[in-house]
Structure formats: C-alpha cells, structure tokens
Motif scaffolding. Structure first.
Motif, PDB file in Angstrom:
ATOM      1  N   PRO A  53      76.205  48.856  75.514  1.00 12.43           N
ATOM      2  CA  PRO A  53      75.344  48.829  76.582  1.00 12.43           C
ATOM      3  C   PRO A  53      76.075  49.835  77.842  1.00 12.43           C
ATOM      4  CG  PRO A  53      76.376  46.561  76.525  1.00 12.43           C
ATOM      5  CD  PRO A  53      76.611  47.391  75.165  1.00 12.43           C
ATOM      6  N   TYR A  54      75.175  50.650  78.267  1.00 12.62           N
ATOM      7  CA  TYR A  54      75.747  51.618  79.523  1.00 12.62           C
ATOM      8  C   TYR A  54      75.273  50.906  80.634  1.00 12.62           C
ATOM      9  CZ  TYR A  54      71.749  54.529  79.862  1.00 12.62           C
ATOM     10  OH  TYR A  54      70.235  54.725  79.949  1.00 12.62           O
ATOM     11  N   TYR A  55      74.335  49.765  80.765  1.00 13.74           N
ATOM     12  CA  TYR A  55      74.352  49.061  82.255  1.00 13.74           C
ATOM     13  C   TYR A  55      73.469  47.601  81.634  1.00 13.74           C
ATOM     14  CZ  TYR A  55      69.446  50.581  83.380  1.00 13.74           C
ATOM     15  OH  TYR A  55      68.269  50.891  83.561  1.00 13.74           O
ATOM     16  N   THR A  56      73.572  46.652  82.505  1.00 15.78           N
ATOM     17  CA  THR A  56      72.855  45.235  82.209  1.00 15.78           C
ATOM     18  C   THR A  56      72.010  45.147  83.545  1.00 15.78           C
ATOM     19  OG1 THR A  56      74.500  44.184  83.181  1.00 15.78           O
ATOM     20  CG2 THR A  56      74.658  44.676  80.689  1.00 15.78           C
ATOM     21  N   SER A  57      70.695  44.782  83.142  1.00 14.87           N
ATOM     22  CA  SER A  57      69.679  44.356  84.140  1.00 14.87           C
ATOM     23  C   SER A  57      68.909  43.560  83.896  1.00 14.87           C
ATOM     24  CB  SER A  57      68.999  45.742  84.524  1.00 14.87           C
ATOM     25  OG  SER A  57      68.203  45.536  85.710  1.00 14.87           O
ATOM     26  N   GLY A  58      67.708  42.991  84.459  1.00 17.36           N
ATOM     27  CA  GLY A  58      66.814  42.090  84.164  1.00 17.36           C
ATOM     28  C   GLY A  58      65.503  42.394  84.529  1.00 17.36           C
ATOM     29  N   ALA A  59      64.515  41.583  83.748  1.00 17.74           N
ATOM     30  CA  ALA A  59      63.161  42.107  84.100  1.00 17.74           C
ATOM     31  C   ALA A  59      62.971  41.056  85.162  1.00 17.74           C
ATOM     32  CB  ALA A  59      62.218  41.454  82.799  1.00 17.74           C
ATOM     33  N   GLN A  60      62.066  41.649  86.368  1.00 18.41           N
ATOM     34  CA  GLN A  60      61.831  40.919  87.409  1.00 18.41           C
ATOM     35  C   GLN A  60      60.431  41.211  87.692  1.00 18.41           C
ATOM     36  OE1 GLN A  60      64.458  39.654  90.113  1.00 18.41           O
ATOM     37  NE2 GLN A  60      62.651  38.736  90.545  1.00 18.41           N
ATOM     38  N   GLY A  89      50.721  44.276  86.379  1.00 16.47           N
ATOM     39  CA  GLY A  89      50.942  45.587  85.769  1.00 16.47           C
ATOM     40  C   GLY A  89      52.540  45.780  85.109  1.00 16.47           C
ATOM     41  N   VAL A  90      52.304  46.808  84.084  1.00 16.82           N
ATOM     42  CA  VAL A  90      53.669  46.794  83.275  1.00 16.82           C
ATOM     43  C   VAL A  90      53.585  48.425  83.024  1.00 16.82           C
ATOM     44  CG1 VAL A  90      53.847  44.672  82.489  1.00 16.82           C
ATOM     45  CG2 VAL A  90      52.586  46.369  81.290  1.00 16.82           C
ATOM     46  N   MET A  91      54.765  48.989  82.468  1.00 19.49           N
ATOM     47  CA  MET A  91      54.729  50.277  82.069  1.00 19.49           C
ATOM     48  C   MET A  91      54.289  50.294  80.728  1.00 19.49           C
ATOM     49  SD  MET A  91      57.745  53.197  82.004  1.00 19.49           S
ATOM     50  CE  MET A  91      58.764  52.463  80.789  1.00 19.49           C
ATOM     51  N   GLN A  92      53.547  51.126  80.331  1.00 18.01           N
ATOM     52  CA  GLN A  92      52.813  51.172  78.964  1.00 18.01           C
ATOM     53  C   GLN A  92      54.279  51.425  77.707  1.00 18.01           C
ATOM     54  OE1 GLN A  92      50.384  54.369  78.452  1.00 18.01           O
ATOM     55  NE2 GLN A  92      49.916  53.875  76.176  1.00 18.01           N
ATOM     56  N   ALA A  93      53.963  50.589  76.727  1.00 14.56           N
ATOM     57  CA  ALA A  93      55.020  50.403  75.463  1.00 14.56           C
ATOM     58  C   ALA A  93      56.325  50.117  76.044  1.00 14.56           C
ATOM     59  CB  ALA A  93      55.217  51.801  74.984  1.00 14.56           C
ATOM     60  N   TYR A 105      54.364  53.908  89.344  1.00 18.75           N
ATOM     61  CA  TYR A 105      52.788  53.868  89.557  1.00 18.75           C
ATOM     62  C   TYR A 105      52.318  52.460  89.467  1.00 18.75           C
ATOM     63  CZ  TYR A 105      52.911  58.808  88.256  1.00 18.75           C
ATOM     64  OH  TYR A 105      53.109  60.239  88.309  1.00 18.75           O
ATOM     65  N   ALA A 106      52.907  51.565  88.748  1.00 18.56           N
ATOM     66  CA  ALA A 106      52.471  50.218  88.659  1.00 18.56           C
ATOM     67  C   ALA A 106      52.771  49.528  90.155  1.00 18.56           C
ATOM     68  CB  ALA A 106      53.047  49.501  87.507  1.00 18.56           C
ATOM     69  N   LEU A 107      53.958  49.834  90.691  1.00 25.72           N
ATOM     70  CA  LEU A 107      54.327  49.121  91.649  1.00 25.72           C
ATOM     71  C   LEU A 107      53.611  49.686  93.113  1.00 25.72           C
ATOM     72  CD1 LEU A 107      58.443  49.240  91.278  1.00 25.72           C
ATOM     73  CD2 LEU A 107      57.077  47.221  91.322  1.00 25.72           C
ATOM     74  N   GLN A 108      53.142  50.909  93.066  1.00 24.02           N
ATOM     75  CA  GLN A 108      52.423  51.398  94.042  1.00 24.02           C
ATOM     76  C   GLN A 108      50.767  50.774  94.076  1.00 24.02           C
ATOM     77  OE1 GLN A 108      52.368  55.702  92.899  1.00 24.02           O
ATOM     78  NE2 GLN A 108      54.339  55.933  94.144  1.00 24.02           N
ATOM     79  N   ASP A 109      50.639  50.224  92.880  1.00 24.78           N
ATOM     80  CA  ASP A 109      49.176  49.369  93.061  1.00 24.78           C
ATOM     81  C   ASP A 109      49.440  48.059  93.556  1.00 24.78           C
ATOM     82  OD1 ASP A 109      47.860  51.618  91.841  1.00 24.78           O
ATOM     83  OD2 ASP A 109      47.090  50.662  90.189  1.00 24.78           O
ATOM     84  N   ALA A 156      50.637  41.373  90.190  1.00 23.93           N
ATOM     85  CA  ALA A 156      52.029  41.290  90.159  1.00 23.93           C
ATOM     86  C   ALA A 156      52.343  42.633  89.154  1.00 23.93           C
ATOM     87  CB  ALA A 156      52.560  40.047  89.641  1.00 23.93           C
ATOM     88  N   VAL A 157      53.780  42.995  89.161  1.00 28.24           N
ATOM     89  CA  VAL A 157      54.333  44.003  88.437  1.00 28.24           C
ATOM     90  C   VAL A 157      55.581  43.382  87.691  1.00 28.24           C
ATOM     91  CG1 VAL A 157      55.571  46.150  88.053  1.00 28.24           C
ATOM     92  CG2 VAL A 157      53.273  45.982  89.554  1.00 28.24           C
ATOM     93  N   ILE A 158      55.738  43.305  86.469  1.00 27.54           N
ATOM     94  CA  ILE A 158      56.880  43.054  85.942  1.00 27.54           C
ATOM     95  C   ILE A 158      57.802  44.274  85.485  1.00 27.54           C
ATOM     96  CG2 ILE A 158      58.312  41.900  83.852  1.00 27.54           C
ATOM     97  CD1 ILE A 158      55.983  39.945  83.666  1.00 27.54           C
ATOM     98  N   THR A 159      58.903  44.713  86.123  1.00 26.84           N
ATOM     99  CA  THR A 159      59.633  45.938  85.810  1.00 26.84           C
ATOM    100  C   THR A 159      61.132  45.511  85.874  1.00 26.84           C
ATOM    101  OG1 THR A 159      60.018  48.047  86.533  1.00 26.84           O
ATOM    102  CG2 THR A 159      59.916  46.744  88.287  1.00 26.84           C
ATOM    103  N   ASP A 160      61.984  46.462  85.812  1.00 28.11           N
ATOM    104  CA  ASP A 160      63.554  46.428  85.755  1.00 28.11           C
ATOM    105  C   ASP A 160      63.792  46.065  87.293  1.00 28.11           C
ATOM    106  OD1 ASP A 160      66.199  47.660  86.377  1.00 28.11           O
ATOM    107  OD2 ASP A 160      66.237  47.360  84.153  1.00 28.11           O
ATOM    108  N   ARG A 161      64.750  45.114  87.401  1.00 28.50           N
ATOM    109  CA  ARG A 161      65.260  44.614  89.118  1.00 28.50           C
ATOM    110  C   ARG A 161      65.552  45.909  89.502  1.00 28.50           C
ATOM    111  NH1 ARG A 161      70.308  43.858  90.220  1.00 28.50           N
ATOM    112  NH2 ARG A 161      70.907  43.737  88.124  1.00 28.50           N
ATOM    113  N   ILE A 162      66.459  46.942  88.791  1.00 24.98           N
ATOM    114  CA  ILE A 162      66.898  48.013  89.683  1.00 24.98           C
ATOM    115  C   ILE A 162      65.925  48.970  90.196  1.00 24.98           C
ATOM    116  CG2 ILE A 162      68.359  49.922  89.508  1.00 24.98           C
ATOM    117  CD1 ILE A 162      69.787  48.333  87.537  1.00 24.98           C
ATOM    118  N   VAL A 163      64.793  49.205  89.325  1.00 28.50           N
ATOM    119  CA  VAL A 163      63.536  49.930  89.924  1.00 28.50           C
ATOM    120  C   VAL A 163      62.860  49.408  90.794  1.00 28.50           C
ATOM    121  CG1 VAL A 163      61.318  50.891  88.739  1.00 28.50           C
ATOM    122  CG2 VAL A 163      63.405  50.858  87.375  1.00 28.50           C
ATOM    123  N   GLY A 164      62.564  48.119  90.904  1.00 31.89           N
ATOM    124  CA  GLY A 164      61.811  47.607  91.912  1.00 31.89           C
ATOM    125  C   GLY A 164      62.575  47.526  93.150  1.00 31.89           C
ATOM    126  N   VAL A 165      63.833  47.399  93.291  1.00 29.66           N
ATOM    127  CA  VAL A 165      64.719  47.121  94.465  1.00 29.66           C
ATOM    128  C   VAL A 165      64.837  48.881  95.123  1.00 29.66           C
ATOM    129  CG1 VAL A 165      67.211  46.719  95.437  1.00 29.66           C
ATOM    130  CG2 VAL A 165      65.818  45.200  93.772  1.00 29.66           C
TER     131      VAL A 165
END
Length: 273
Positions: A131-138, A160-164, A186-190, A198-207
């Motif tokens: 791994p080159y980083y660790t994160s979590g689904a938020q 909302g989630v990113m496709q695939a 795009y999901a977060l913008q909705d 709600a949207v489930i995405t990477d914690r880092i992306v959302g923050v």
C-alpha cells in the motif's frame, strides 16, 4: 634479409589479429551493455520503452486531476517518484474508472496509480503492490442535514457512489436506492441540492472537497472500513512489481513519501499512529 621480411610480416599479422580481437571484444561488451537495458525492460514488460505509463481517472481532486490540461495531484507525484526510482520516465494518463482494469489488462498502460483499493476480488485480475496509503470509506451528507447522524440512518435512503467503485458494495448494505456517478466529486456536489441523501466515498476525498471546493457537506459517524490503496499491475510481471515495491519502500525510508503526503494533506497518510 628474408628473415627480416618474415619477421616483419609475422609482426604485422600479429598486430592485425590483436586489433580484430580487441574490436570484437569491444563490440561484444557494447552489445552486452546495450542488451542489459533492453533485457530489464523486457523483464518488466513495459508498454512504452523507457517509460512507466500509469493510469488514473483524473477526476479525483486532490489525488489526481487536471490543472491547465496537465495531470497533477498526490497520485501523480507518487507515480512520478516511483518511475524515477526505477529509472524510467513517468507517463501519467487518464482512463474512465469503470474500464480502468480492462485497460490495464489490454496493455494500454503498465500500472494503475489512481487511488485503487486493493480488494480480494480485484486481486483475482491484477497484482497489487504494497500500500502507498491507507484511508477509509466515509459517509457524507449535506451540511444542513440533521436527520442522518449515523450509518444506521441510511436505511432506504438514496446513496451516491462513484461508478464501479468498492463503495457500491458498501451502499448495498443500507439501501437499494443507489445512484452512480462518473466521479466522487460529482456525487458530493449532488448533496447540497438534495439530489442524493448521502454519499459514500474516500474520507480524504470528502474532507478535501470541503476544504478546497467549499462544498457544504459533512462526514457522519466513523469510517465504514479501513482501506489499503495500492498500485495495480498485470499478473505475471514480477520484475515490475518488485521494482515498484522497492521504490515505495525507499521513498518511505528517506522521507520523500512523507514530504509528498504532507504537501497534499498536511499529514503522513502511511502514519499508523
């Protein structure tokens, strides 16, 4: 006189033999050196000679995105540093996320360095690096949403989630109302206009979306799961996998990794403290 002529002739022939042998030796050495690089590249089975071509969606700010038509972001810098340490030129490219593994298997590029979670299912198709980083689904909701406070509140809500992405499976645990997007952003913008609950995405992306884009959203509850993000390559390419793992390890060891991570996030994403 005849003896002198014979001696001179023998000396002349001897010199020619020495020169010929020397030239052959030089050519052999030169060819050996030239083939050494080619052999290494063949062992690593590269798409483009002398380059490490790696793919990402290009839609995941600040991990990978385009700025003035150029790919930038954390993933891009990590990939560039890996290429440099292997002795190759970095060649980042984009590919739609939903077909990114197919593109790798079709040898459009050598690797995926685009914040891909290493999962058991994906490991059946590709090999993952360390791994080159660790994160979590938020889970994220609109800033003014006081109804959804915990994961349990997501029952029968539109998520909302990113496709695939792996987040589709996470969303299925709570609802059948899942809306797919080409990117997490795009999901977060909705969320603010209420097109999704709600949207489930990477914690880092959302923050980062809150910090960089000023999106009126907020995280709720703890992360759903911890994820290891790694480089994906085609199976049957052990030399490339070994080189990538060694590059990542050396980046961590000499402090380069921490420098890149801190630049983009203010923290070391591999720090387990």
């Amino acid at each position: 006189m005849k003896k002198n002529k014979n001696a001179l002739l023998s000396l002349f022939v001897g010199l020619i033999v020495i020169l010929v042998l020397s030239a052959c030796s030089s050519n052999s050495s030169s060819n050996s050196k030239g083939n050494e690089k080619t052999d290494n590249e063949v062992k690593m089975d590269l798409v483009n000679k002398g380059k490490l071509t790696f793919a990402m969606s290009g839609l995941l700010k600040p991990l990978n995105y385009k700025e003035n038509e150029k790919l930038v972001g954390f993933d891009v810098e990590i990939g560039t540093e890996i290429a440099k340490r292997i002795g190759l030129e970095a060649n980042p490219v984009t590919n739609p996320w939903e077909t990114i593994i197919q593109g790798l298997k079709g040898k459009k590029y050598d690797a995926i360095i685009g914040s891909m979670t290493a999962t058991e299912d994906r490991s059946k198709q590709v090999d993952f690096s360390d791994p080159y980083y660790t994160s979590g689904a938020q889970v994220f909701v609109a800033e003014g949403n006081n109804e959804l406070k915990a994961k349990a509140d997501l029952k029968d809500k539109t998520i909302g989630v990113m496709q695939a992405s792996t987040y589709t499976d996470d969303a299925k645990k709570y609802t059948t109302k899942i809306k797919n997007f080409p990117s997490d952003i795009y999901a977060l913008q909705d969320l603010p206009p209420g097109r999704v609950d709600a949207v489930i995405t990477d914690r880092i992306v959302g923050v980062s979306a809150i910090k960089e884009s000023g999106l009126k959203i907020k995280p709720i509850d703890d992360v759903i799961k911890t994820e290891e993000i790694a480089v994906a390559i085609n199976k049957g390419n052990p030399e490339l996998l070994k080189a990538i793992n060694e590059a990542i390890a050396s980046m961590v060891e000499d402090g380069t990794y921490e420098k890149i991570s801190t630049k983009w996030f203010g923290v070391n994403l591999l720090d387990k403290k």
